[in-house]
Structure formats: structure tokens, C-alpha cells
Design a protein around this motif. Structure first.
Motif, PDB file in Angstrom:
ATOM      1  N   ASP A  22     -14.659  -9.338   0.158  1.00 37.27           N
ATOM      2  CA  ASP A  22     -14.680  -9.106   1.609  1.00 37.27           C
ATOM      3  C   ASP A  22     -13.268  -9.148   2.191  1.00 37.27           C
ATOM      4  N   PHE A  23     -12.533 -10.182   1.781  1.00 36.92           N
ATOM      5  CA  PHE A  23     -11.185 -10.353   2.314  1.00 36.92           C
ATOM      6  C   PHE A  23     -10.327  -9.125   2.000  1.00 36.92           C
ATOM      7  N   LEU A  24     -10.359  -8.701   0.734  1.00 37.90           N
ATOM      8  CA  LEU A  24      -9.533  -7.565   0.313  1.00 37.90           C
ATOM      9  C   LEU A  24      -9.972  -6.261   0.964  1.00 37.90           C
ATOM     10  N   ASN A  25     -11.263  -6.117   1.071  1.00 38.22           N
ATOM     11  CA  ASN A  25     -11.818  -4.902   1.676  1.00 38.22           C
ATOM     12  C   ASN A  25     -11.280  -4.711   3.086  1.00 38.22           C
ATOM     13  N   HIS A  26     -11.355  -5.766   3.889  1.00 37.98           N
ATOM     14  CA  HIS A  26     -10.922  -5.665   5.280  1.00 37.98           C
ATOM     15  C   HIS A  26      -9.398  -5.492   5.353  1.00 37.98           C
ATOM     16  N   LEU A  27      -8.695  -6.213   4.465  1.00 40.06           N
ATOM     17  CA  LEU A  27      -7.225  -6.131   4.480  1.00 40.06           C
ATOM     18  C   LEU A  27      -6.769  -4.720   4.095  1.00 40.06           C
ATOM     19  N   LEU A  28      -7.278  -4.231   2.964  1.00 37.29           N
ATOM     20  CA  LEU A  28      -6.778  -2.953   2.433  1.00 37.29           C
ATOM     21  C   LEU A  28      -7.206  -1.765   3.287  1.00 37.29           C
ATOM     22  N   SER A  29      -8.325  -1.910   3.984  1.00 38.94           N
ATOM     23  CA  SER A  29      -8.751  -0.800   4.855  1.00 38.94           C
ATOM     24  C   SER A  29      -8.283  -1.036   6.288  1.00 38.94           C
ATOM     25  N   MET A  30      -7.572  -2.124   6.498  1.00 38.86           N
ATOM     26  CA  MET A  30      -7.088  -2.515   7.837  1.00 38.86           C
ATOM     27  C   MET A  30      -8.252  -2.574   8.827  1.00 38.86           C
ATOM     28  N   ASN A  31      -9.373  -3.038   8.323  1.00 35.76           N
ATOM     29  CA  ASN A  31     -10.599  -3.225   9.128  1.00 35.76           C
ATOM     30  C   ASN A  31     -11.279  -1.927   9.561  1.00 35.76           C
ATOM     31  N   VAL A  32     -10.765  -0.786   9.090  1.00 35.28           N
ATOM     32  CA  VAL A  32     -11.392   0.487   9.467  1.00 35.28           C
ATOM     33  C   VAL A  32     -12.779   0.586   8.813  1.00 35.28           C
ATOM     34  N   ILE A 168      -0.007   8.059  -1.434  1.00 34.86           N
ATOM     35  CA  ILE A 168       1.019   7.068  -1.821  1.00 34.86           C
ATOM     36  C   ILE A 168       0.445   5.658  -1.608  1.00 34.86           C
ATOM     37  N   TYR A 169      -0.196   5.474  -0.445  1.00 34.41           N
ATOM     38  CA  TYR A 169      -0.791   4.162  -0.158  1.00 34.41           C
ATOM     39  C   TYR A 169      -1.888   3.822  -1.178  1.00 34.41           C
ATOM     40  N   PHE A 170      -2.764   4.796  -1.387  1.00 36.57           N
ATOM     41  CA  PHE A 170      -3.971   4.548  -2.193  1.00 36.57           C
ATOM     42  C   PHE A 170      -3.643   4.345  -3.678  1.00 36.57           C
ATOM     43  N   LYS A 171      -2.659   5.103  -4.177  1.00 37.15           N
ATOM     44  CA  LYS A 171      -2.381   5.053  -5.624  1.00 37.15           C
ATOM     45  C   LYS A 171      -1.279   4.070  -5.983  1.00 37.15           C
ATOM     46  N   ARG A 172      -0.365   3.790  -5.043  1.00 35.83           N
ATOM     47  CA  ARG A 172       0.766   2.915  -5.393  1.00 35.83           C
ATOM     48  C   ARG A 172       0.634   1.545  -4.736  1.00 35.83           C
ATOM     49  N   VAL A 176      -1.416  -2.488  -6.173  1.00 34.48           N
ATOM     50  CA  VAL A 176      -0.520  -3.639  -6.339  1.00 34.48           C
ATOM     51  C   VAL A 176      -1.023  -4.827  -5.511  1.00 34.48           C
ATOM     52  N   ILE A 177      -1.360  -4.559  -4.231  1.00 36.25           N
ATOM     53  CA  ILE A 177      -1.848  -5.663  -3.373  1.00 36.25           C
ATOM     54  C   ILE A 177      -3.195  -6.172  -3.899  1.00 36.25           C
ATOM     55  N   GLY A 178      -4.071  -5.235  -4.234  1.00 37.51           N
ATOM     56  CA  GLY A 178      -5.413  -5.616  -4.709  1.00 37.51           C
ATOM     57  C   GLY A 178      -5.341  -6.484  -5.952  1.00 37.51           C
ATOM     58  N   THR A 179      -4.474  -6.085  -6.888  1.00 35.11           N
ATOM     59  CA  THR A 179      -4.344  -6.853  -8.134  1.00 35.11           C
ATOM     60  C   THR A 179      -3.747  -8.223  -7.852  1.00 35.11           C
ATOM     61  N   ALA A 180      -2.731  -8.263  -6.973  1.00 36.32           N
ATOM     62  CA  ALA A 180      -2.071  -9.546  -6.691  1.00 36.32           C
ATOM     63  C   ALA A 180      -3.053 -10.525  -6.054  1.00 36.32           C
ATOM     64  N   SER A 182      -6.564 -10.334  -5.841  1.00 35.72           N
ATOM     65  CA  SER A 182      -7.817 -10.631  -6.565  1.00 35.72           C
ATOM     66  C   SER A 182      -7.527 -11.357  -7.873  1.00 35.72           C
ATOM     67  N   GLY A 183      -6.298 -11.196  -8.386  1.00 36.76           N
ATOM     68  CA  GLY A 183      -5.962 -11.806  -9.674  1.00 36.76           C
ATOM     69  C   GLY A 183      -6.588 -11.042 -10.832  1.00 36.76           C
ATOM     70  N   VAL A 184      -7.160  -9.876 -10.556  1.00 35.84           N
ATOM     71  CA  VAL A 184      -7.810  -9.075 -11.618  1.00 35.84           C
ATOM     72  C   VAL A 184      -7.129  -7.713 -11.635  1.00 35.84           C
ATOM     73  N   ARG A 185      -6.755  -7.248 -12.820  1.00 38.87           N
ATOM     74  CA  ARG A 185      -5.903  -6.069 -12.901  1.00 38.87           C
ATOM     75  C   ARG A 185      -6.634  -4.732 -12.723  1.00 38.87           C
ATOM     76  N   GLY A 186      -7.748  -4.547 -13.382  1.00 39.93           N
ATOM     77  CA  GLY A 186      -8.369  -3.223 -13.467  1.00 39.93           C
ATOM     78  C   GLY A 186      -8.881  -2.593 -12.168  1.00 39.93           C
ATOM     79  N   PRO A 187      -9.666  -3.335 -11.377  1.00 42.60           N
ATOM     80  CA  PRO A 187     -10.455  -2.707 -10.323  1.00 42.60           C
ATOM     81  C   PRO A 187      -9.673  -1.900  -9.298  1.00 42.60           C
ATOM     82  N   TYR A 188      -8.493  -2.370  -8.921  1.00 43.63           N
ATOM     83  CA  TYR A 188      -7.803  -1.665  -7.841  1.00 43.63           C
ATOM     84  C   TYR A 188      -7.003  -0.467  -8.341  1.00 43.63           C
ATOM     85  N   ALA A 189      -6.893  -0.340  -9.678  1.00 43.04           N
ATOM     86  CA  ALA A 189      -6.354   0.894 -10.250  1.00 43.04           C
ATOM     87  C   ALA A 189      -7.526   1.869 -10.437  1.00 43.04           C
TER      88      ALA A 189
END
Ligand code: SAM
Length: 233
Positions: A22-32, A168-172, A176-180, A182-189
Motif C-alpha cells: 500500500d505504502f509503495l503503491n501510493h508513493l510511486l503513483s503519487m496517490n493518482v 524514464i520514470y517507469f523503467k529507471r 530503484v525506489i520500489g526495490t529500495a 520493499s527490500g525485494v529486487r524482482g517485482p519493481y523491475a
């Protein structure tokens, strides 16, 4: 990888990020994401407000879209959220314990419901993860009553300058933020890769027609970063 193994990998992936989802979802989508859920739910306000209407939100995750749908639903509506990740559903049932929402642990390709049971079937940011899109659409058609509606809200690939910046935002940036966090590498790639794999709107609408939907259409949200597919059985 066969389809069972692919589905297992998707389930494990979502389970691994469930605690921070939930936290990452709202952060990465900027609540959109909240605006998108509401806009999609509003589209179906008429079906939702009918007495005894039956609604199924597939790939419901931690239940936010399901609860937004419930907000538009009549007092006698039955609203279900289904997901195949036990941990995601556990969070949903904790978050919305005070509601009449019902949670079902099930694969969207093999749902434990009889034919023609639902007035509305939705999926928000989950359909894209299915190992077989045509089988997913056929399963929705099977569950819908005649005249019932389907709403699939998912990411798209915007075009033009907005598309370039967004990629650029979505792929780069996002992986990086998602992995940092969540502590999990795969999902945000995996996320940008899954959006690339998802059919473009025209192809998706064709697949919907072939699965048995009529009056199909796609409405872009926020320059096509996301969009809502609709169809009627
Ligand atoms: C990106 S999350 C979206 C959750 C929620 N709908 C939202 O908008 O926040 C995708 C969800 O789809 C679920 N999912 C993916 N494939 C599925 C399948 N075949 N059957 C059921 N759930 C599935 C995952 O477990 C995950 O919870």
C-alpha cells in the motif's frame, strides 16, 4: 516456464511485497491510483447502486478498489474481492474488517463461482499479470449475467513527449525506489516488463470481442498511463 509455474511466480512475487504494497503503491503513483480507482468505480455507479447487485473485484490485492466499489454499492449489494495471494487478502480483510465485503482466495482463471452469477466484474492493475489473457476474459464472461458489465483498469503506454518522460520514470526511477523500499529486487523491475507485455488498446478490445463482449471501449486515464476497458456481456 509453464503456466502453473508462471502463476506461482507471480503469486510469490506479490506475497513478497504485500507488507509494503500500500505504502509503495501510493508513493510511486503519487496517490493518482486513488483517483483512478474512484473514476473507474464511478463509471459503474448505476450497476453498483441496484438492489441485490452482485459484484466481483478480481486481483483485489489489499482491497482498496473493492472498498471504493463498495462505497457506491446499494445496502443490499454483495461485493466480493478475489486474489490468489493469501497475504494480500489477509491485509484486505484486516483493513476492511468493519465492512460487509467478502474475500475469496482464488485464481482469476479458475474462480469458485457458478456461471452467470455477477452483474459486474472488475480488475484493477491485476489483469495484466494473468498468464493467459484470453482465458481470463472467458472466465469473466462465464461469471457475468447477460447484460452484465466488465471493467478492467490497468496501465498503458502513453505516447509522445509524456510517454518518453513517463518511460524514464517507469523503467529507471520506479524500479530503484520500489526495490529500495520493499527490500525485494524482482517485482519493481517486473512491473514495466508486464506493461510492455500487455496488449495495446486495439488488440485488447479485439480480444474482448472474441471472448464474447459487446460494446467494448477503452478510456485513457492521465494521458494513457492507465485506462479503463469496458465491455458488456
Ligand atoms: C498490482 S496488484 C493490484 C491490487 C489492487 N487491485 C490494486 O488496485 O491495488 C495485483 C494483484 O493481482 C493478484 N493476482 C495476479 N494474478 C492473479 C491471478 N491469476 N489470480 C488472482 N489474483 C492474481 C496479485 O496477487 C496482486 O495482489
Amino acid at each position: 516456464m509453464n503456466s502453473d509455474a508462471a502463476a506461482h511466480a507471480v503469486r510469490e512475487m506479490f506475497t513478497s511485497i504485500a507488507p509494503r504494497y500500500d505504502f509503495l503503491n501510493h508513493l510511486l503513483s503519487m496517490n493518482v491510483d486513488k483517483l483512478w480507482w474512484r473514476r473507474a468505480a464511478r463509471t459503474f455507479a448505476q450497476i453498483l447502486s441496484r438492489p441485490n447487485t452482485r459484484v466481483l473485484d478480481l486481483c483485489c490485492g489489499t482491497g482498496d478498489m473493492t472498498s471504493v466499489l463498495f462505497g457506491y454499492a446499494s445496502p443490499t449489494a454483495q461485493v466480493y474481492g478475489a486474489d490468489f495471494s493469501h497475504v494480500m487478502l489477509q491485509r484486505a480483510s484486516e483493513k476492511f474488517a468493519a465492512t460487509r465485503l467478502r474475500w475469496i482466495e482464488a485464481d482469476a482463471l479458475k474462480l469458485p463461482f457458478a456461471d452467470v452469477e455477477f452483474d459486474l466484474v472488475t480488475a484493477a492493475f491485476g489483469f495484466r499479470n494473468l498468464v493467459n489473457y484470453d482465458a481470463g476474459l472467458r472466465e469473466i464472461v462465464r461469471l457475468l449475467k447477460s447484460g452484465g458489465e466488465c471493467g478492467i483498469l490497468d496501465f498503458g503506454e502513453p505516447v509522445g513527449m509524456i510517454g518518453k518522460l513517463y518511460r524514464i520514470y517507469f523503467k529507471r526511477v520506479l524500479p530503484v525506489i520500489g526495490t529500495a523500499i520493499s527490500g525485494v529486487r524482482g517485482p519493481y523491475a517486473y512491473l514495466p516488463a508486464s506493461v510492455e507485455r500487455f496488449p495495446a488498446p486495439d488488440e485488447m478490445l479485439d480480444r474482448m470481442r472474441r471472448a464474447g463482449f459487446r460494446e467494448v471501449n477503452w478510456t485513457p486515464y492521465t494521458f494513457g498511463i492507465a485506462g479503463l476497458y469496458r465491455g458488456r456481456k
